[in-house]
Design a protein around this motif. Structure first.
Motif, PDB file in Angstrom:
ATOM      1  N   ALA A  50       0.968  -1.365  -0.295  1.00 59.62           N
ATOM      2  CA  ALA A  50       0.144   0.492   0.365  1.00 59.62           C
ATOM      3  C   ALA A  50       0.455   1.260   0.057  1.00 59.62           C
ATOM      4  O   ALA A  50       0.662   2.507  -0.213  1.00 59.62           O
ATOM      5  CB  ALA A  50      -0.709   0.159   1.110  1.00 59.62           C
ATOM      6  N   VAL A  51       1.863   1.041   0.642  1.00 62.24           N
ATOM      7  CA  VAL A  51       2.889   2.360   1.188  1.00 62.24           C
ATOM      8  C   VAL A  51       3.103   2.695  -0.601  1.00 62.24           C
ATOM      9  O   VAL A  51       3.819   4.026  -1.076  1.00 62.24           O
ATOM     10  CB  VAL A  51       3.847   2.406   2.063  1.00 62.24           C
ATOM     11  CG1 VAL A  51       4.607   3.369   1.902  1.00 62.24           C
ATOM     12  CG2 VAL A  51       2.636   2.385   3.546  1.00 62.24           C
ATOM     13  N   GLY A  54       0.605   1.399  -3.707  1.00 62.58           N
ATOM     14  CA  GLY A  54      -0.791   1.841  -4.155  1.00 62.58           C
ATOM     15  C   GLY A  54      -1.107   3.735  -3.943  1.00 62.58           C
ATOM     16  O   GLY A  54      -1.096   4.083  -4.985  1.00 62.58           O
ATOM     17  N   TYR A  55       0.186   4.307  -3.505  1.00 62.00           N
ATOM     18  CA  TYR A  55       0.280   5.287  -3.485  1.00 62.00           C
ATOM     19  C   TYR A  55       0.961   6.191  -4.343  1.00 62.00           C
ATOM     20  O   TYR A  55      -0.226   6.807  -5.051  1.00 62.00           O
ATOM     21  CB  TYR A  55       1.114   6.243  -2.255  1.00 62.00           C
ATOM     22  CG  TYR A  55       1.154   6.904  -1.233  1.00 62.00           C
ATOM     23  CD1 TYR A  55       0.188   7.963  -1.229  1.00 62.00           C
ATOM     24  CD2 TYR A  55       2.613   7.850  -1.920  1.00 62.00           C
ATOM     25  CE1 TYR A  55       0.092   9.779  -0.964  1.00 62.00           C
ATOM     26  CE2 TYR A  55       2.486   9.501  -1.796  1.00 62.00           C
ATOM     27  CZ  TYR A  55       1.343   9.716  -1.080  1.00 62.00           C
ATOM     28  OH  TYR A  55       1.599  11.651  -1.122  1.00 62.00           O
ATOM     29  N   VAL A  58      -1.937   6.430  -6.841  1.00 66.17           N
ATOM     30  CA  VAL A  58      -2.528   7.158  -6.650  1.00 66.17           C
ATOM     31  C   VAL A  58      -2.656   8.078  -6.733  1.00 66.17           C
ATOM     32  O   VAL A  58      -3.101   8.731  -7.820  1.00 66.17           O
ATOM     33  CB  VAL A  58      -3.111   6.911  -5.873  1.00 66.17           C
ATOM     34  CG1 VAL A  58      -4.753   7.928  -4.635  1.00 66.17           C
ATOM     35  CG2 VAL A  58      -3.984   5.664  -4.731  1.00 66.17           C
ATOM     36  N   GLN A  59      -1.168   8.480  -6.526  1.00 65.51           N
ATOM     37  CA  GLN A  59      -0.949   9.823  -7.286  1.00 65.51           C
ATOM     38  C   GLN A  59      -0.967  10.289  -9.321  1.00 65.51           C
ATOM     39  O   GLN A  59      -0.716  11.613  -9.398  1.00 65.51           O
ATOM     40  CB  GLN A  59       0.526   9.900  -6.373  1.00 65.51           C
ATOM     41  CG  GLN A  59       0.223  10.242  -5.094  1.00 65.51           C
ATOM     42  CD  GLN A  59      -0.388  11.583  -4.707  1.00 65.51           C
ATOM     43  OE1 GLN A  59      -1.652  11.854  -4.170  1.00 65.51           O
ATOM     44  NE2 GLN A  59       0.386  12.640  -5.197  1.00 65.51           N
TER      45      GLN A  59
END
Length: 332
Positions: A50-51, A54-55, A58-59
């Motif tokens: 997620a870190v 995923g991040y 999303v960005q």
């Protein structure tokens, strides 16, 4: 206060006394903890995904809906364009040319890698212990070499004036190849890139396929030989059925790795000459970072992911169907 008479209830069960404080019996919590243990062990990996994945994803999605270049970065201005970047990219002929080029490039390299890796893996299975060890070490070294280091070696091998390949060809009588520019045309540049990708990818297929062949019983080959099966018949009737699940998964992974290959293509000639060897990842990098159209580059990268998912959807169904068939045969 109830009085215990010592008699068993009509259903034959022995009454149990509740624990103090209403706690559950010792056997109640253990199964729940045991069932939830795999999920607890997955938490670190899920958190890291997620870190670190995923991040940024999303960005990147947010960035693809913005008009962002050096002017916006300096002025700290956010200009939302909606689906404007996607419309511009999908309406560009260059994008579709690069997409077709990427699909052909991926197909050619995957076929070459799978054929070469399969033959090398079968060779490993037939060699003696010493030769198998030497070949395995060579494969591991080729596989473990960093991509940029391998690219540097290939650029030196195929250099126009002082390259080893041109020198060898000239010594063999091909005088016209003495100063041949391997990165001067689209086909020759793709040849060098494909050779590099094949060289770094075959070890993965070969070593894992050899490991898969060790699980095949020798009695099956002996039975096939008694039935008069030759080398090809033995491969199709004994070896291939066992290796088919692995070949499907390996092909699936190779398609992903080659389709998104960036350093191999960019480090050889930066997508040249005249941007004729750009694949979708290189095209996104050049448009986003090179031309400082960051929103456009983000939109191209997201479209690249969607195109790869579309290409792999049919193949993924084949892999899942094969796994279901294997599970059904195991249950029988």
């Amino acid at each position: 206060m109830s009085v215990q008479t010592g008699k068993a209830p009509p259903d034959g069960r022995v009454p149990t006394r509740p624990l103090k404080g209403g706690a559950a019996p010792p056997g109640g919590r253990a199964p729940r903890v045991k069932a939830g243990l795999p999920y607890l062990m997955l938490l670190p990996a899920l958190a890291a995904t997620a870190v670190f994945l995923g991040y940024p994803m999303v960005q990147n999605v947010i960035l693809s809906f913005q008009n962002l270049n050096m002017t916006q970065l300096i002025q700290h201005v956010t200009e939302w364009t909606g689906f404007g970047n996607y419309q511009d990219v999908l309406g560009s002929e260059e994008f579709w040319r690069v997409t077709l080029r990427s699909v052909i490039f991926t197909a050619v390299n995957v076929v070459t890698i799978m054929v070469g890796g399969t033959l090398t893996g079968l060779l490993l299975a037939r060699l003696g212990p010493k030769m198998r060890l030497l070949l395995s070490i060579a494969l591991v070294l080729a596989w473990a070499m960093p991509i940029i280091a391998a690219t540097t070696v290939y650029r030196w091998l195929f250099a126009q004036r002082f390259g080893v390949v041109n020198w060898v060809l000239a010594e063999l009588g091909f005088d016209s190849m003495a100063d041949y520019n391997w990165t001067g045309s689209q086909l020759s540049t793709f040849f060098v890139i494909s050779l590099l990708i094949t060289w770094t990818s075959i070890p993965f297929v070969a070593i894992n396929l050899y490991a898969a062949t060790t699980t095949i019983s020798r009695e099956l080959y002996e039975a096939a030989a008694l039935d008069g099966a030759g080398a090809w018949k033995s491969f199709t009737s004994v070896t291939y059925p066992f290796l088919k699940p692995f070949l499907l998964v390996a092909t699936f992974l190779e398609v992903i790795w080659i389709f998104k290959a960036l350093p191999h293509v960019f480090a050889i000639n930066e997508g040249g000459p005249d941007r004729l060897t750009e694949t979708l990842p290189v095209y996104a990098f050049v448009e986003g970072v090179g031309n400082q159209h960051y929103g456009t580059g983000a939109a191209i990268s997201m479209l690249t992911i969607l195109i790869l998912l579309a290409l792999m959807s049919y193949y993924l169904r084949i892999v899942l169907r094969q796994e279901d068939l294997d599970e059904g045969e195991d249950q029988k």
